[in-house]
Design an enzyme around this catalytic site. Sequence first.
Site, PDB file in Angstrom:
ATOM      1  N   GLY A   4       0.812  -1.204   0.000  1.00 44.18           N
ATOM      2  CA  GLY A   4       0.000   0.000   0.000  1.00 44.18           C
ATOM      3  C   GLY A   4       0.848   1.257   0.000  1.00 44.18           C
ATOM      4  CB  ALA A   5       3.573   2.376   2.239  1.00 45.09           C
ATOM      5  CD  GLU A  62       1.944  -6.669   1.321  1.00 44.59           C
ATOM      6  OE1 GLU A  62       2.884  -7.305   0.810  1.00 44.59           O
ATOM      7  OE2 GLU A  62       2.083  -5.500   1.757  1.00 44.59           O
ATOM      8  CG  LEU A  70       4.333 -10.068 -19.081  1.00 40.37           C
ATOM      9  CD1 LEU A  70       4.313 -10.033 -20.609  1.00 40.37           C
ATOM     10  CD2 LEU A  70       3.738 -11.368 -18.557  1.00 40.37           C
ATOM     11  N   GLY A 125       8.066  -6.723 -19.835  1.00 40.86           N
ATOM     12  CA  GLY A 125       7.058  -5.670 -19.990  1.00 40.86           C
ATOM     13  C   GLY A 125       5.724  -6.046 -19.370  1.00 40.86           C
ATOM     14  CG  ASP A 181      16.128  -4.691  -4.514  1.00 38.00           C
ATOM     15  OD1 ASP A 181      15.289  -5.597  -4.720  1.00 38.00           O
ATOM     16  OD2 ASP A 181      16.256  -4.121  -3.422  1.00 38.00           O
ATOM     17  CG  ASP A 223       3.934  -2.554  -4.813  1.00 40.44           C
ATOM     18  OD1 ASP A 223       2.895  -3.111  -5.212  1.00 40.44           O
ATOM     19  OD2 ASP A 223       4.606  -2.974  -3.849  1.00 40.44           O
ATOM     20  CB  SER A 276      11.774   1.175  -9.400  1.00 39.40           C
ATOM     21  OG  SER A 276      11.278  -0.033  -9.938  1.00 39.40           O
TER      22      SER A 276
END
Length: 297
Positions: free
Chosen positions: A41-42, A138, A213, A217, A239, A245, A275
Amino acid sequence: MTTIAVLGSTNMDLVAYVEKAPQRGETVTGREFRTIPGGKGANQAISAARAGAEVTMIGAVGNDAFGLRLRDTLEHSGVDTDDLRTVEGPSGTAHIVVDDEGGNAIVVIPGANGTLDHLSPGDEGVIAAADTLLLQLEIPLAAVVAGAEAARRHGVRTVLTPSPARTLPPELLAVIDLLVPNQHEAATLTGLTDPRAAAVALLEQVPEVVVTLGAEGSLYAARDAEPLTVPAPPVTAVDSTGAGDTFVGCLAVAVGEGRPMPEALRWAAAAAALSVQRAGATASMPYRSEIDALYAS
């Protein structure tokens, strides 16, 4: 500016970095340990806020040091935490092993997230004021269903990330607009290992599906269109924690801003590609200017 409400988890990620993840019964030596604010969520809230949305987080943290840091991280990223309550006991934690190929294995301990089993007074108003509600799994399922039903009553678009994967009740799927599983979650939900076949099967329950995926992508399927595959920018992953998310948060921003789905998917893929080149979940999430630069390149 698009407005997004997030109903979901906040966790402190306890991350061990290793050359190779241990097998059952095996002990390995890691090279680094970090505590990084996270939780699906965060993560999605911070991703969307950094991408340019006005975001409110509905959730729960414990009255411990982790809870204070989780709240501070959300606020520092521009997320409204007025509906993030503090409860007695520990905050949620996620115990993560990251290997040298950027893969991860995660154990989640719900902590305060387990108390989030219903909507509190004021939560429905927050959802009603949003353009989009982001949901994950979660927190207790009862709250996810209540949030999605509230969104439907007020004409708010709902996006569900079905993670951790589990059987979803029909009453939840009936009020979901867009389902975003990864390929493993899609297989769990349908019993089909081919992402395209799984996406098409899921259209019997929801109107739109995006199957992520990883480095390949994403695959988009809708009831009124042929399935579409959108490639991800080629990068070297450090990582992958939080990449999904990041993708969902940015996809919600792009769709909320009125971008056509193919463009929205490419923009979200650029965010996820940024990311995975950095360590951590929330720590790795890019800002809008960075996403725009990679998208334009």
